[in-house]
Design a protein around this motif. Structure first.
Motif, PDB file in Angstrom:
ATOM      1  N   CYS A 199      36.659  12.077  -3.074  1.00  0.00           N
ATOM      2  CA  CYS A 199      35.544  12.722  -2.375  1.00  0.00           C
ATOM      3  C   CYS A 199      35.101  11.907  -1.162  1.00  0.00           C
ATOM      4  CB  CYS A 199      34.374  12.928  -3.337  1.00  0.00           C
ATOM      5  SG  CYS A 199      34.668  14.235  -4.548  1.00  0.00           S
ATOM      6  N   MET A 200      35.117  10.609  -1.269  1.00  0.00           N
ATOM      7  CA  MET A 200      34.748   9.776  -0.118  1.00  0.00           C
ATOM      8  C   MET A 200      35.748   9.950   1.020  1.00  0.00           C
ATOM      9  SD  MET A 200      33.550   6.426  -2.294  1.00  0.00           S
ATOM     10  CE  MET A 200      33.064   5.363  -0.955  1.00  0.00           C
ATOM     11  N   ALA A 201      37.041  10.029   0.685  1.00  0.00           N
ATOM     12  CA  ALA A 201      38.055  10.244   1.722  1.00  0.00           C
ATOM     13  C   ALA A 201      37.913  11.628   2.338  1.00  0.00           C
ATOM     14  CB  ALA A 201      39.449  10.058   1.142  1.00  0.00           C
ATOM     15  N   ALA A 202      37.659  12.636   1.508  1.00  0.00           N
ATOM     16  CA  ALA A 202      37.499  13.999   2.022  1.00  0.00           C
ATOM     17  C   ALA A 202      36.296  14.087   2.956  1.00  0.00           C
ATOM     18  CB  ALA A 202      37.352  14.973   0.857  1.00  0.00           C
TER      19      ALA A 202
ATOM     20  N   ALA B 125      37.041  21.329   8.045  1.00  0.00           N
ATOM     21  CA  ALA B 125      36.129  22.083   7.178  1.00  0.00           C
ATOM     22  C   ALA B 125      36.748  22.340   5.813  1.00  0.00           C
ATOM     23  CB  ALA B 125      35.737  23.394   7.845  1.00  0.00           C
ATOM     24  N   VAL B 126      38.063  22.478   5.751  1.00  0.00           N
ATOM     25  CA  VAL B 126      38.746  22.650   4.471  1.00  0.00           C
ATOM     26  C   VAL B 126      38.508  21.430   3.586  1.00  0.00           C
ATOM     27  CG1 VAL B 126      41.006  22.882   3.363  1.00  0.00           C
ATOM     28  CG2 VAL B 126      40.492  24.195   5.425  1.00  0.00           C
ATOM     29  N   LEU B 127      38.570  20.232   4.176  1.00  0.00           N
ATOM     30  CA  LEU B 127      38.337  19.020   3.400  1.00  0.00           C
ATOM     31  C   LEU B 127      36.912  18.948   2.872  1.00  0.00           C
ATOM     32  CD1 LEU B 127      41.038  18.333   4.819  1.00  0.00           C
ATOM     33  CD2 LEU B 127      40.183  15.996   5.114  1.00  0.00           C
ATOM     34  N   LEU B 128      35.956  19.372   3.677  1.00  0.00           N
ATOM     35  CA  LEU B 128      34.567  19.320   3.234  1.00  0.00           C
ATOM     36  C   LEU B 128      34.303  20.323   2.113  1.00  0.00           C
ATOM     37  CD1 LEU B 128      32.834  18.894   6.709  1.00  0.00           C
ATOM     38  CD2 LEU B 128      33.262  17.129   4.971  1.00  0.00           C
TER      39      LEU B 128
ATOM     40  N   VAL C 115      44.725  17.096   7.620  1.00  0.00           N
ATOM     41  CA  VAL C 115      43.748  17.297   8.691  1.00  0.00           C
ATOM     42  C   VAL C 115      44.348  16.948  10.053  1.00  0.00           C
ATOM     43  CG1 VAL C 115      42.611  15.022   8.750  1.00  0.00           C
ATOM     44  CG2 VAL C 115      41.266  17.106   9.147  1.00  0.00           C
ATOM     45  N   ALA C 116      45.414  16.121  10.047  1.00  0.00           N
ATOM     46  CA  ALA C 116      46.114  15.815  11.298  1.00  0.00           C
ATOM     47  C   ALA C 116      47.039  16.941  11.733  1.00  0.00           C
ATOM     48  CB  ALA C 116      46.913  14.524  11.143  1.00  0.00           C
TER      49      ALA C 116
ATOM     50  N   ASP D  51      45.756  23.209  -6.220  1.00  0.00           N
ATOM     51  CA  ASP D  51      45.128  24.497  -6.495  1.00  0.00           C
ATOM     52  C   ASP D  51      43.720  24.554  -5.903  1.00  0.00           C
ATOM     53  OD1 ASP D  51      45.255  27.090  -8.092  1.00  0.00           O
ATOM     54  OD2 ASP D  51      43.510  26.164  -9.038  1.00  0.00           O
ATOM     55  N   LEU D  52      42.975  23.464  -6.031  1.00  0.00           N
ATOM     56  CA  LEU D  52      41.607  23.430  -5.523  1.00  0.00           C
ATOM     57  C   LEU D  52      41.592  23.390  -3.997  1.00  0.00           C
ATOM     58  CD1 LEU D  52      39.199  23.477  -7.458  1.00  0.00           C
ATOM     59  CD2 LEU D  52      38.734  21.122  -6.821  1.00  0.00           C
ATOM     60  N   LEU D  53      42.545  22.688  -3.406  1.00  0.00           N
ATOM     61  CA  LEU D  53      42.592  22.607  -1.943  1.00  0.00           C
ATOM     62  C   LEU D  53      42.970  23.956  -1.341  1.00  0.00           C
ATOM     63  CD1 LEU D  53      42.019  20.457   0.168  1.00  0.00           C
ATOM     64  CD2 LEU D  53      44.424  19.822   0.120  1.00  0.00           C
ATOM     65  N   ILE D  54      43.818  24.688  -2.025  1.00  0.00           N
ATOM     66  CA  ILE D  54      44.141  26.049  -1.573  1.00  0.00           C
ATOM     67  C   ILE D  54      42.898  26.935  -1.666  1.00  0.00           C
ATOM     68  CG2 ILE D  54      45.479  28.122  -2.159  1.00  0.00           C
ATOM     69  CD1 ILE D  54      47.740  26.179  -3.037  1.00  0.00           C
ATOM     70  N   GLU D  55      42.140  26.767  -2.747  1.00  0.00           N
ATOM     71  CA  GLU D  55      40.879  27.510  -2.875  1.00  0.00           C
ATOM     72  C   GLU D  55      39.923  27.156  -1.733  1.00  0.00           C
ATOM     73  OE1 GLU D  55      37.139  27.878  -6.029  1.00  0.00           O
ATOM     74  OE2 GLU D  55      39.115  27.272  -6.768  1.00  0.00           O
ATOM     75  N   ALA D  56      39.997  25.923  -1.252  1.00  0.00           N
ATOM     76  CA  ALA D  56      39.131  25.486  -0.146  1.00  0.00           C
ATOM     77  C   ALA D  56      39.608  25.982   1.208  1.00  0.00           C
ATOM     78  CB  ALA D  56      39.050  23.961  -0.138  1.00  0.00           C
TER      79      ALA D  56
END
Length: 532
Positions: free
Chosen positions: A127-130, A88-91, A188-189, A210-215
């Motif tokens: 975005c495609m990988a995420a 869900a973090v990736l999405l 994610v693994a 920074d953005l992934l931490i926000e996610a």
């Protein structure tokens, strides 16, 4: 070299276009480097003008070890979260990137000098990988049931355990996609990551962090260290439970040696001398347009871009007329806006390499059909998109990777000859085939020794098919990104088998000889019943 009056046009900067100072503000740098280890200081610059973008923390090898310690402490808690929670973090990250993509487009352009459309490729790829791993990771990582040693009596499952802390070294040419894009499946693994991006392009990786931490990613799970490659790189390789590297073949060999000495796995995406084959029945207009994309995207500073172009003799003149015209019409530009067809090289070193390859080929008899010149009127590191013909050994450009906007064109008379020439390289990363006949193109593709082959496209079709693996053969590397292989490489397979009712040993009153005979008969029965 004969000086042609033709010069690639320059794309006009839109009125009020943003500058480096507008984008890389002190507040942005402070936010992106908050909590970043490193007692030294190092600077990054933009190739568009040469001006300094920011001062960043620089780590010592001892501070890299500290980053690994912090990541190792945080990793078990992250791995303990359900995989759907990690996915869900990736999405969420996917949505944040699309919502704020102008920010990262500006940073990528400033750090690499590439045209905005080519920076957009990085956004799309990430975005495609995420999305893919956000949706598919739970199934990729789910326990798998296998047939047991003895049907009914043995229950066997395969689990996937995270490696632990991944040491990751990311290159300068795709600083967003080849940093966070490679890290997403590791996260994610259930792994933590200690990453060394190239210092000159570190802002893109730091923005992604920074953005992934926000996610929702815990900050300690992604550690970023900066510094000179020969100083910091070995510490990153030596600290990881698994190593992921993208860069030159020469450095990749050293990374592999260091990892092997510790019996640690690694994945390596290395160099390429990629070929495109134009068959006699190809749509020449489409092939010429595709060749422009394949050869000159990101000013040719792309591991999977085309540097060798094989054209059937019967259509070579007609193809080259179209290809040269399209290449001469390409607009060069340095503004943070759409409109330019090609941007800058990234460094003085790249400009020297490109100039040396072209000048040497010209001096030894190759023909420069277009380009062949630096363009300091556009920016300090700009070089025109260049097409060469008559290239042959021992010209350096014939066999060595240029990694710039230069392509050599060769004529062939038989498809078997084209395949043989395309395969006549130690590299095996990407290739391209153009034909109106799907059957013919697929037959040719299956004979090419490259990790990806694109039909009627240069590189984007295969790379963008994120459910399928992407990587190199031969000197182009080890392992794959994308698809299940791109995720499962960051895990250790673990087999758990439960024995029920009877032991794997003599029982029910049988002695050793009776047990051995019973098991032998059982194997014959299982084969007759077609058990696998």
């Amino acid at each position: 070299m004969t000086d042609s009056p033709h010069r690639n046009p320059v794309a006009a900067a839109p009125e009020g276009a943003r500058t480096a100072a507008d984008v890389v503000t002190p507040d942005l740098v402070a936010r992106l480097t908050r909590g970043l280890g490193g007692s030294g200081r190092t600077a990054c610059h933009t190739p568009l003008t040469g001006e300094k973008l920011a001062d960043l923390p620089e780590s010592t090898p001892e501070e890299v070890a500290g980053a690994f310690a912090r990541a190792r402490a945080a990793q078990p808690g992250w791995a303990a979260r359900p995989v759907r929670e990690r996915a869900a973090v990736l999405l969420r990250f996917h949505d944040l990137v699309l919502r704020r993509q102008d920010e990262i487009l500006d940073l990528v352009q400033l750090e690499t000098g590439k045209a905005r459309l080519h920076a957009q490729e990085e956004v799309l790829a990430v975005c495609m990988a995420a999305r893919h791993y956000g949706r598919r990771a739970p199934s990729y990582l789910a326990p798998k049931r296998h047939a047991g040693a003895i049907p009914v009596l043995t229950r066997t499952r395969q689990l996937r355990q995270p490696r632990g802390v991944v040491g990751m070294i990311a290159p300068w040419n795709y600083p967003f996609e080849l940093s966070v894009g490679d890290a997403l499946p590791a996260f994610v693994a259930g792994n933590a990551v200690v990453m060394k991006p190239d210092t000159e392009t570190a802002l893109s990786a730091l923005w992604a962090r920074d953005l992934l931490i926000e996610a929702g990613l815990p900050a300690e799970v992604w550690q970023v260290v900066l510094g000179e490659g020969p100083v910091v790189g070995p510490a990153v390789v030596d600290g990881g439970d698994y190593v992921s590297f993208t860069g030159s073949t020469r450095t990749g060999r050293e990374v592999a040696r260091r990892a092997a000495a510790r019996l640690v796995g690694c994945s390596l995406e290395l160099g390429g001398k990629n070929a495109m084959i134009v068959l006699p029945d190809a749509d020449l207009d489409q092939a010429a347009a595709g060749a422009v994309r394949a050869c000159f995207s990101s000013a040719g500073q792309l591991c999977i871009s085309v540097e060798r172009l094989y054209v059937h003799a019967s259509v070579a003149d007609a193809f080259l007329e179209r290809f040269v015209a399209r290449t001469r019409a390409m607009r060069l530009g340095a503004s943070l806006a759409f409109g330019a067809d090609m941007g800058s090289l990234v460094s003085e070193a790249q400009l020297r390499t490109v100039s040396r390859h072209v000048d040497e080929a010209d001096a030894k008899g190759a023909v420069v059909l277009t380009g062949g010149r630096a363009r300091p009127d556009v920016g300090p590191l700009f070089y025109e998109p260049t097409i060469l013909e008559g290239v042959e050994i021992p010209m350096t450009v014939c066999t060595e990777e240029t990694f710039g906007p230069v392509v050599s064109v060769y004529r062939y008379s038989d498809p078997d000859e084209a395949v043989a020439q395309a395969n006549a390289t130690p590299y095996g990363l990407n290739s391209s085939v153009w034909s109106r006949s799907s059957r013919t193109a697929w037959d040719i593709a299956a004979r090419l020794r490259t990790g990806t082959v694109n039909i009627n496209e240069g590189y984007a079709a295969a790379y963008g098919s994120v459910q399928a693996p992407m990587g190199g053969m031969g000197d182009s590397g080890l392992g794959r990104r994308h698809g299940s292989e791109g995720l499962l490489k960051f895990t250790e397979p673990q087999t758990v088998a439960q024995q029920r009712l009877l032991p794997m040993a003599p029982s029910l009153g049988m002695d050793d000889a009776q047990y051995a005979a019973f098991m032998s008969r059982s194997l014959k029965v299982l084969k007759a019943l077609r058990f696998r």
